[in-house]
Scaffold this active site. Structure first.
Site: not given
Ligand code: IPE
Ligand code: IPE
Ligand code: MG
Length: 254
Positions: A22, A25, A39, A133, A196, A198
């Protein structure tokens, strides 16, 4: 002072590590860039962590790459992520083979675009005989989707008479999960400071040790992985028993 890697007891590695990758973004936005830039850089971390796990001798690594709920993100981000997925799989398959890594995918693949399905199929085929792995990509995955899917298939087998409702037990359910071939994760890492799950492996994480770090996924490297493993190795896993029981069992086994 020995390096973090040298401090790891390779006899007591978590057999299966699961990671919620996570923070891509936010990492990008903090740099004034577009989320897709995050990403894109997240792929570097995937490469480093897969290599780190393979070098240590971890058996299974599950990476949460895209959740069922992530389909609801803006279309440009979803399209960008799918393109990155196809490109990464195509580029990295040779490296997976070089390192004897076997790829697996879990999730609802009917949702994926055709070129992603095709790229995955090729990579799954090309790595299918590798014995090192096990790399499990959770793509278009959510635990509730997986559990509903398992219950539907169990119910349908009960209707067909191949199993009896009264015989359904934990082993049965395990067999119908998309993770049926893998042991449960022993260590679950989530990056980027969210506390969390998720919708990730809700059933399989029943006794996993949870490790949360504020480090954003694109900054997460082998050293961060070693820290998480060392933290895991410092914990007492009791599985419902008392600390005294666990200690006497450990003494008996050593
Ligand atoms: C969980 O991250 C899914 C992945 C890392 C692929 P999200 O960014 O989608 O989760 P929430 O929305 O913060 O719970
Ligand atoms: C995790 O990073 C990648 C995916 C869920 C695809 P995020 O895109 O959720 O990044 P944040 O949480 O918004 O920073
Ligand atoms: Mg996220």
């Amino acid at each position: 002072m020995s390096s973090l890697k040298e401090q790891i007891d390779t006899e007591r590695l978590p057999r299966h590590i699961a990671i919620i990758m996570d923070g891509n973004g936010r990492w990008a936005q903090e740099k004034g860039k577009d989320r897709l830039y995050g990403h894109f850089h997240g792929v570097e971390s995937v490469r480093d962590i897969v290599e780190g796990c393979a070098e240590l001798g971890v058996g299974y690594l599950t990476l949460y790459a895209f959740s069922t709920e992530n389909w609801d993100r803006p279309a440009y981000e979803v399209t960008g992520l799918m393109e990155l997925l196809v490109e990464t799989i195509r580029k990295e398959t040779a490296t997976l083979n070089k390192n004897n890594i076997k790829l697996h995918v879990i999730g609802d693949h009917s949702m994926l675009p055709e070129n992603a399905k095709q790229a995955l199929k090729e990579s799954l085929d090309m790595t299918s005989t590798n014995t090192g792995l096990h790399l499990i990509m959770a793509l278009s995955y959510s635990s509730r989707w997986e559990l509903v899917n398992a219950v539907q298939r169990i119910a349908s087998d009960v209707e067909l008479g191949t199993i009896k409702a009264a015989d359904v037990n934990q082993d049965t359910l395990q067999r119908y999960l998309s993770t049926s071939e893998f042991p449960d994760p022993e260590l679950m890492i989530r990056t980027s400071g969210e506390y969390r799950i998720s919708n990730f492996l809700l059933y399989q994480l029943a006794y996993a040790e949870l490790y949360f770090t504020p480090v954003r996924w694109p900054d997460f490297r082998k050293e961060n992985l070693y820290e998480a493993i060392l933290d895991f190795q410092g914990r007492e896993r009791r599985f419902g028993k008392t600390s005294a029981q666990v200690k006497s069992e450990t003494n008996l086994n050593s």
